[in-house]
Design an enzyme around this catalytic site. Structure first.
Site, PDB file in Angstrom:
ATOM      1  CE1 TYR A  54      -3.505   2.682   0.292  1.00 20.87           C
ATOM      2  CE2 TYR A  54      -2.313   3.423   2.250  1.00 20.87           C
ATOM      3  CZ  TYR A  54      -3.285   3.638   1.284  1.00 20.87           C
ATOM      4  OH  TYR A  54      -4.012   4.801   1.281  1.00 20.87           O
ATOM      5  CE  LYS A  87      -3.299   5.946  -1.833  1.00 17.62           C
ATOM      6  NZ  LYS A  87      -4.182   6.806  -2.639  1.00 17.62           N
TER       7      LYS A  87
HETATM    8  P1  NDP Z   1     -13.411   4.570   0.967  1.00 10.01           P
HETATM    9  O1  NDP Z   1     -13.250   3.084   1.035  1.00 10.01           O
HETATM   10  O2  NDP Z   1     -14.437   5.191   1.837  1.00 10.01           O
HETATM   11  O3  NDP Z   1     -13.646   5.029  -0.536  1.00 10.01           O
HETATM   12  C1  NDP Z   1     -12.939   4.435  -1.592  1.00 10.01           C
HETATM   13  C2  NDP Z   1     -13.606   4.848  -2.909  1.00 10.01           C
HETATM   14  O4  NDP Z   1     -12.835   4.299  -3.991  1.00 10.01           O
HETATM   15  C3  NDP Z   1     -15.022   4.311  -3.032  1.00 10.01           C
HETATM   16  O5  NDP Z   1     -15.849   5.322  -3.543  1.00 10.01           O
HETATM   17  C4  NDP Z   1     -14.887   3.178  -4.025  1.00 10.01           C
HETATM   18  O6  NDP Z   1     -16.070   3.108  -4.826  1.00 10.01           O
HETATM   19  C5  NDP Z   1     -13.709   3.641  -4.895  1.00 10.01           C
HETATM   20  N1  NDP Z   1     -13.051   2.501  -5.505  1.00 10.01           N
HETATM   21  C6  NDP Z   1     -12.382   1.509  -4.893  1.00 10.01           C
HETATM   22  N2  NDP Z   1     -11.973   0.588  -5.773  1.00 10.01           N
HETATM   23  C7  NDP Z   1     -12.410   1.006  -6.989  1.00 10.01           C
HETATM   24  C8  NDP Z   1     -12.315   0.470  -8.287  1.00 10.01           C
HETATM   25  N3  NDP Z   1     -11.709  -0.691  -8.538  1.00 10.01           N
HETATM   26  N4  NDP Z   1     -12.879   1.158  -9.308  1.00 10.01           N
HETATM   27  C9  NDP Z   1     -13.517   2.322  -9.082  1.00 10.01           C
HETATM   28  N5  NDP Z   1     -13.638   2.890  -7.869  1.00 10.01           N
HETATM   29  C10 NDP Z   1     -13.086   2.228  -6.827  1.00 10.01           C
HETATM   30  O7  NDP Z   1     -11.954   5.141   1.316  1.00 10.01           O
HETATM   31  P2  NDP Z   1     -11.398   6.655   1.417  1.00 10.01           P
HETATM   32  O8  NDP Z   1     -12.420   7.649   1.095  1.00 10.01           O
HETATM   33  O9  NDP Z   1     -10.693   6.750   2.703  1.00 10.01           O
HETATM   34  O10 NDP Z   1     -10.288   6.589   0.279  1.00 10.01           O
HETATM   35  C11 NDP Z   1     -10.210   7.499  -0.801  1.00 10.01           C
HETATM   36  C12 NDP Z   1      -8.753   7.745  -1.140  1.00 10.01           C
HETATM   37  O11 NDP Z   1      -8.107   8.340  -0.030  1.00 10.01           O
HETATM   38  C13 NDP Z   1      -7.957   6.485  -1.476  1.00 10.01           C
HETATM   39  O12 NDP Z   1      -7.094   6.763  -2.550  1.00 10.01           O
HETATM   40  C14 NDP Z   1      -7.151   6.238  -0.200  1.00 10.01           C
HETATM   41  O13 NDP Z   1      -5.963   5.536  -0.459  1.00 10.01           O
HETATM   42  C15 NDP Z   1      -6.885   7.671   0.227  1.00 10.01           C
HETATM   43  N6  NDP Z   1      -6.523   7.864   1.620  1.00 10.01           N
HETATM   44  C16 NDP Z   1      -7.347   7.437   2.627  1.00 10.01           C
HETATM   45  C17 NDP Z   1      -6.979   7.645   3.945  1.00 10.01           C
HETATM   46  C18 NDP Z   1      -7.786   7.149   5.095  1.00 10.01           C
HETATM   47  O14 NDP Z   1      -7.239   7.062   6.225  1.00 10.01           O
HETATM   48  N7  NDP Z   1      -9.073   6.836   4.933  1.00 10.01           N
HETATM   49  C19 NDP Z   1      -5.747   8.379   4.279  1.00 10.01           C
HETATM   50  C20 NDP Z   1      -4.954   8.751   3.131  1.00 10.01           C
HETATM   51  C21 NDP Z   1      -5.356   8.529   1.863  1.00 10.01           C
HETATM   52  P3  NDP Z   1     -16.797   1.757  -5.281  1.00 10.01           P
HETATM   53  O15 NDP Z   1     -16.543   0.725  -4.225  1.00 10.01           O
HETATM   54  O16 NDP Z   1     -18.225   2.148  -5.435  1.00 10.01           O
HETATM   55  O17 NDP Z   1     -16.153   1.443  -6.574  1.00 10.01           O
HETATM   56  C1  8X3 Z   2      -4.317   5.770   4.609  1.00  5.33           C
HETATM   57  C2  8X3 Z   2      -3.612   6.156   5.845  1.00  5.33           C
HETATM   58  O1  8X3 Z   2      -1.990   5.289   7.634  1.00  5.33           O
HETATM   59  O2  8X3 Z   2      -3.874   3.878   7.043  1.00  5.33           O
HETATM   60  O3  8X3 Z   2      -3.578   6.090   3.493  1.00  5.33           O
HETATM   61  O4  8X3 Z   2      -2.027   4.148   5.530  1.00  5.33           O
HETATM   62  S1  8X3 Z   2      -2.843   4.784   6.526  1.00  5.33           S
END
Ligand code: NDP
Ligand code: 8X3
Length: 250
Positions: A151, A155
């Site tokens: 992961y 990133k």
């Molecule tokens: P969620 O799981 O709440 O949302 C993830 C989103 O990505 C969903 O809308 C999902 O939609 C979509 N998604 C996942 N796989 C696919 C796919 N194969 N095709 C199309 N859409 C896809 O997580 P977050 O909102 O937390 O994550 C959003 C971003 O933020 C990610 O890139 C994550 O790495 C990043 N992030 C998150 C952090 C956290 O702590 N939560 C911290 C740092 C970064 P659906 O399933 O409907 O396709």
């Molecule tokens: C998501 C934040 O710390 O779970 O990117 O990797 S962490």
């Protein structure tokens, strides 16, 4: 004239909150994800505020991605802002026992999916010599933590690709930047731990960032004047000092 933004991963978490934040500012929205039912209900809620179009596709599928974006109706073809947000962690395992399907999922969604969507949209931005791309990175793109191996690798790749995009798109006046959050309370951990109840504990004992906090930051980034490009923005909850230092109160 209203701008149009395409947001991937708009069915949940950061992407969904960004859709709500942008709608408040009457930005026209193309909302993407794999769950059409969720896209429909978000569309219904936001339609009083702005124009919405939904695209249901899996970013892992190159053909589906290009076909979906090519299918946009005339009113939504001109995309000013691209939010490359779709992504997740799959599993949290040491490298020696990591699951290859999890590795494939993370590389295919977080890296290759982001590239496919970008490839489908960048040509219209270079042609017009304008546009703004925000890639959602992570604190995991800045430092590696135990069992985060692949992961964190994806990133780190997102942040390297962001820099590469900014360099290559510089002659066209296209803004490119990353927003890199620490722990945000979304469905992220449910996905990472495949529904296991361990996911419930991740955000306990401290005030995690909320998806709305990141959405407000993303709106701030896209609403700067033409000469200002926020290239990289790292944001933690106050309780978090790094990927491995978190002040929890029980
Ligand atoms: P969620 O799981 O709440 O949302 C993830 C989103 O990505 C969903 O809308 C999902 O939609 C979509 N998604 C996942 N796989 C696919 C796919 N194969 N095709 C199309 N859409 C896809 O997580 P977050 O909102 O937390 O994550 C959003 C971003 O933020 C990610 O890139 C994550 O790495 C990043 N992030 C998150 C952090 C956290 O702590 N939560 C911290 C740092 C970064 P659906 O399933 O409907 O396709
Ligand atoms: C998501 C934040 O710390 O779970 O990117 O990797 S962490």
């Amino acid at each position: 004239m209203n701008k149009t933004a395409l947001i991937t991963g708009a069915t949940s978490g950061i992407g969904k909150a960004t859709a709500y934040e942008f709608a408040k500012h009457h930005i026209h929205l193309i909302l993407c994800g794999r769950r059409q039912d969720r896209l429909n209900s978000i569309k219904k809620e936001l339609e009083p505020l702005t124009q919405i179009y939904t695209l249901c596709f899996d970013v892992r599928d190159k053909d589906e991605t290009f076909t979906a974006i090519e299918s946009l109706p005339e009113d939504f073809k001109h995309i000013d802002i691209l939010i490359n947000n779709a992504g997740n962690a799959h599993g949290l395992d040491p490298i020696q026992s990591g699951n290859i399907d999890d590795w494939d999922a993370m590389i295919d969604i977080n890296v290759k999916g982001l590239l496919y969507v970008s490839k489908a949209i960048i040509p219209q931005m270079t042609e017009r010599k304008s546009g703004h791309i925000i890639n959602i990175g992570s604190s995991a793109g800045k430092e590696v933590y135990p069992k985060g191996n692949v992961y964190c690798g994806t990133k780190h790749a997102v942040l390297a690709i962001t820099e590469g995009m900014r360099i290559d798109l510089n002659p066209y006046g296209i803004k490119v930047g990353a927003v890199s959050p620490g722990l945000v309370e979304t469905e992220f951990s449910k996905v990472r731990f495949k529904g296991d109840k361990i996911a419930d504990d991740v955000y306990k004992g401290f005030d995690a960032l909320q998806a709305e906090d990141i959405a407000e930051i993303i709106y701030f980034v896209i609403s700067r004047p033409k000469h200002v490009n926020i290239a990289d923005l790292l944001v933690f909850p106050t309780a978090q000092a790094s990927s491995t230092i978190l002040k929890k109160e029980f």
